[in-house]
Design a protein around this motif. Structure first.
Motif, PDB file in Angstrom:
ATOM      1  N   ARG A 207      -7.689  28.513  47.138  1.00  0.00           N
ATOM      2  CA  ARG A 207      -6.785  27.577  46.672  1.00  0.00           C
ATOM      3  C   ARG A 207      -5.757  28.240  45.551  1.00  0.00           C
ATOM      4  NH1 ARG A 207     -10.889  22.391  46.176  1.00  0.00           N
ATOM      5  NH2 ARG A 207     -11.383  22.310  48.359  1.00  0.00           N
ATOM      6  N   ARG A 208      -6.120  29.076  44.729  1.00  0.00           N
ATOM      7  CA  ARG A 208      -5.259  29.630  43.826  1.00  0.00           C
ATOM      8  C   ARG A 208      -4.225  30.359  44.603  1.00  0.00           C
ATOM      9  NH1 ARG A 208      -4.594  31.360  38.511  1.00  0.00           N
ATOM     10  NH2 ARG A 208      -2.630  32.485  38.317  1.00  0.00           N
ATOM     11  N   LYS A 209      -4.538  31.296  45.742  1.00  0.00           N
ATOM     12  CA  LYS A 209      -3.381  31.982  46.203  1.00  0.00           C
ATOM     13  C   LYS A 209      -2.620  30.880  47.054  1.00  0.00           C
ATOM     14  CE  LYS A 209      -2.546  35.218  49.947  1.00  0.00           C
ATOM     15  NZ  LYS A 209      -1.373  34.567  50.427  1.00  0.00           N
ATOM     16  N   ALA A 210      -3.087  30.093  47.538  1.00  0.00           N
ATOM     17  CA  ALA A 210      -1.996  28.765  48.149  1.00  0.00           C
ATOM     18  C   ALA A 210      -1.124  28.179  47.262  1.00  0.00           C
ATOM     19  CB  ALA A 210      -2.935  27.721  48.898  1.00  0.00           C
TER      20      ALA A 210
ATOM     21  N   GLU B 256     -11.144  28.044  54.142  1.00  0.00           N
ATOM     22  CA  GLU B 256     -12.572  27.362  53.548  1.00  0.00           C
ATOM     23  C   GLU B 256     -13.732  27.095  54.454  1.00  0.00           C
ATOM     24  OE1 GLU B 256     -11.747  24.135  50.712  1.00  0.00           O
ATOM     25  OE2 GLU B 256      -9.905  24.731  50.188  1.00  0.00           O
ATOM     26  N   TYR B 257     -13.342  26.771  55.592  1.00  0.00           N
ATOM     27  CA  TYR B 257     -14.714  26.681  56.539  1.00  0.00           C
ATOM     28  C   TYR B 257     -14.983  27.765  56.908  1.00  0.00           C
ATOM     29  CZ  TYR B 257     -12.654  21.732  57.708  1.00  0.00           C
ATOM     30  OH  TYR B 257     -12.224  20.535  58.051  1.00  0.00           O
TER      31      TYR B 257
ATOM     32  N   LEU C 183      -3.644  19.047  44.974  1.00  0.00           N
ATOM     33  CA  LEU C 183      -4.580  19.568  45.828  1.00  0.00           C
ATOM     34  C   LEU C 183      -4.153  19.058  47.219  1.00  0.00           C
ATOM     35  CD1 LEU C 183      -7.407  21.055  46.232  1.00  0.00           C
ATOM     36  CD2 LEU C 183      -8.422  18.570  45.981  1.00  0.00           C
ATOM     37  N   GLU C 184      -3.593  17.773  47.496  1.00  0.00           N
ATOM     38  CA  GLU C 184      -3.050  17.591  48.476  1.00  0.00           C
ATOM     39  C   GLU C 184      -1.946  18.286  49.179  1.00  0.00           C
ATOM     40  OE1 GLU C 184      -1.538  13.409  50.527  1.00  0.00           O
ATOM     41  OE2 GLU C 184      -1.315  13.467  48.454  1.00  0.00           O
ATOM     42  N   ASP C 185      -1.238  19.060  48.525  1.00  0.00           N
ATOM     43  CA  ASP C 185      -0.431  19.661  48.991  1.00  0.00           C
ATOM     44  C   ASP C 185      -0.662  20.987  49.601  1.00  0.00           C
ATOM     45  OD1 ASP C 185       1.811  18.005  48.001  1.00  0.00           O
ATOM     46  OD2 ASP C 185       1.790  19.028  46.278  1.00  0.00           O
ATOM     47  N   ILE C 186      -2.003  21.577  48.955  1.00  0.00           N
ATOM     48  CA  ILE C 186      -2.383  22.780  49.730  1.00  0.00           C
ATOM     49  C   ILE C 186      -3.437  22.838  50.552  1.00  0.00           C
ATOM     50  CG2 ILE C 186      -1.469  24.005  47.423  1.00  0.00           C
ATOM     51  CD1 ILE C 186      -4.686  24.386  46.683  1.00  0.00           C
ATOM     52  N   LEU C 187      -4.335  21.931  50.615  1.00  0.00           N
ATOM     53  CA  LEU C 187      -5.299  21.769  51.362  1.00  0.00           C
ATOM     54  C   LEU C 187      -5.097  21.958  52.989  1.00  0.00           C
ATOM     55  CD1 LEU C 187      -7.595  18.768  50.269  1.00  0.00           C
ATOM     56  CD2 LEU C 187      -7.899  21.050  50.168  1.00  0.00           C
TER      57      LEU C 187
ATOM     58  N   GLU D 221     -16.516  29.841  44.125  1.00  0.00           N
ATOM     59  CA  GLU D 221     -15.569  30.994  43.526  1.00  0.00           C
ATOM     60  C   GLU D 221     -14.763  31.344  44.673  1.00  0.00           C
ATOM     61  OE1 GLU D 221     -14.767  31.815  40.676  1.00  0.00           O
ATOM     62  OE2 GLU D 221     -16.015  30.194  40.305  1.00  0.00           O
ATOM     63  N   ALA D 222     -15.007  31.659  46.121  1.00  0.00           N
ATOM     64  CA  ALA D 222     -14.362  31.984  47.095  1.00  0.00           C
ATOM     65  C   ALA D 222     -13.433  30.991  47.537  1.00  0.00           C
ATOM     66  CB  ALA D 222     -15.154  32.139  48.363  1.00  0.00           C
ATOM     67  N   ILE D 223     -13.603  29.469  47.440  1.00  0.00           N
ATOM     68  CA  ILE D 223     -12.803  28.596  47.677  1.00  0.00           C
ATOM     69  C   ILE D 223     -11.824  28.253  46.492  1.00  0.00           C
ATOM     70  CG2 ILE D 223     -12.582  25.916  47.795  1.00  0.00           C
ATOM     71  CD1 ILE D 223     -15.334  26.214  49.393  1.00  0.00           C
ATOM     72  N   ARG D 224     -12.164  28.383  45.159  1.00  0.00           N
ATOM     73  CA  ARG D 224     -11.263  28.437  44.080  1.00  0.00           C
ATOM     74  C   ARG D 224     -10.039  29.572  44.410  1.00  0.00           C
ATOM     75  NH1 ARG D 224     -11.486  26.251  39.348  1.00  0.00           N
ATOM     76  NH2 ARG D 224     -13.511  25.620  39.662  1.00  0.00           N
ATOM     77  N   SER D 225     -10.719  30.913  44.999  1.00  0.00           N
ATOM     78  CA  SER D 225      -9.619  32.060  45.076  1.00  0.00           C
ATOM     79  C   SER D 225      -8.858  31.688  46.194  1.00  0.00           C
ATOM     80  CB  SER D 225     -10.345  33.271  45.362  1.00  0.00           C
ATOM     81  OG  SER D 225      -9.643  34.165  45.646  1.00  0.00           O
TER      82      SER D 225
END
Length: 326
Positions: free
Chosen positions: A78-81, A58-59, A47-51, A72-76
């Motif tokens: 992060r999945r793309k990242a 996300e904001y 998670l640290e790599d993509i934040l 779900e929007a944040i999950r999507s």
């Protein structure tokens, strides 16, 4: 060819702000900053790599969604990242199989360019800040080199066809007219007082009174009181299309007057104060002004198809594992 530097790649080396431990982990309370989200050929992606690459998106999602839709929007996002980072790792690994020389002078020049674009007055100041953030000049140099490798490998993969005709450009414009209307948007500031805050109503009344007396203190009050995204930056969420605002926010802001503060807005999450930092009306452009942009878009479409074919080939021979739902 000019090699660009992706700022998120640099920010990934720096310590995450305190807000990461609060807001950015809400979509899954079990996640920690060092949680492993995936692995590529045994190398973890945390998670640290993509934040650093997802934070601003996300904001903005926070201003558009709430509840399960927000998560779900944040999950999507992060999945793309995660997928983007996996592709990057695979491309660099492909380079290692048959490396080509990158002049050290070019790496050093790009490192100086990074320092300048980040606002540092000297290499020594840049290095000092990196060390204070837990990094080093060696790590920064390696990141610059890998960024150059990634872009050069993609460039070698696709040699852009230069035969895009004026007719192709015009036909694309006719078929995609709606794409070239810039929707009405605003730059939004937010203060969030969580529903479980002690003395919630008293704090909201105090903030409301201070903002009514001087709306220019919004950023100061956001840093002092807000538990929402962007608090450390004065509550600024960036530019957001008006049509993407949450219904509660849209209803609270029937007009968008720059500098005006709206609120309190009460929701299940707590009490919000919102500020229109800037307002951008809908904007349309004519074909003559758009032609260079359309040509660039057509070229980018061709590059994108080439990249996707390359990534697919690399993934066929890779061992990939994901540790969160799709």
């Amino acid at each position: 060819m000019k090699i660009g530097w992706h700022i998120p790649a640099f920010l990934a080396m720096l310590a995450l702000p305190a807000v990461a431990a609060d807001y950015e982990l809400r979509p899954d309370s079990k996640l920690q900053i060092n949680s492993v989200l995936a692995s590529v050929n045994g190398e973890p992606v945390s998670l640290e790599d993509i934040l650093p690459a997802t934070r601003q998106q996300e904001y903005q999602a926070y201003a558009a969604y709430s509840g399960d839709r927000l998560y779900e929007a944040i999950r999507s996002i992060r999945r793309k990242a995660v997928d983007d980072l996996i592709n990057r790792k695979l491309v660099i690994a492909d380079y290692r199989q048959q490396p080509f020389a990158i002049p050290n002078q070019q790496i050093e020049e790009e490192l100086d360019n990074v320092a300048e674009r980040m606002g540092y007055r000297s290499r020594s100041e840049f290095i000092r800040q990196a060390r204070q953030s837990g990094s080093s000049i060696e790590r920064l140099r390696r990141q610059v080199e890998e960024n150059m490798i990634y872009q050069l490998m993609l460039y070698r993969r696709y040699q852009i066809e230069q035969n895009i005709t004026p007719r192709e450009v015009y036909e694309y414009y006719q078929q995609h007219r709606g794409d070239f209307v810039r929707p009405e948007s605003l730059e939004l500031g937010m203060i969030l007082l969580p529903a479980d805050s002690p003395e919630l109503e008293a704090t909201a009344t105090k903030i409301g009174g201070e903002l009514k007396a001087d709306s220019g203190r919004f950023a100061e009050l956001a840093r002092l009181y807000s538990a929402g995204p962007g608090a450390e930056n004065g509550g600024t969420l960036g530019r957001i299309e008006r049509r993407r605002l949450r219904p509660e926010f849209a209803a609270a802001m029937p007009d968008l007057s720059p500098g005006r503060v709206y609120g309190p807005v009460r929701t299940a999450e707590g009490i919000f104060f919102l500020k229109v930092i800037a307002h951008f009306p809908e904007e349309q452009s004519d074909f003559r002004k758009l032609a260079p942009e359309i040509r660039a878009r057509l070229e980018e479409n061709r590059r994108e198809k080439s990249r996707e074919r390359y990534f697919e080939e690399l993934r066929k021979d890779a061992v990939l594992r994901y540790f969160f739902g799709k």
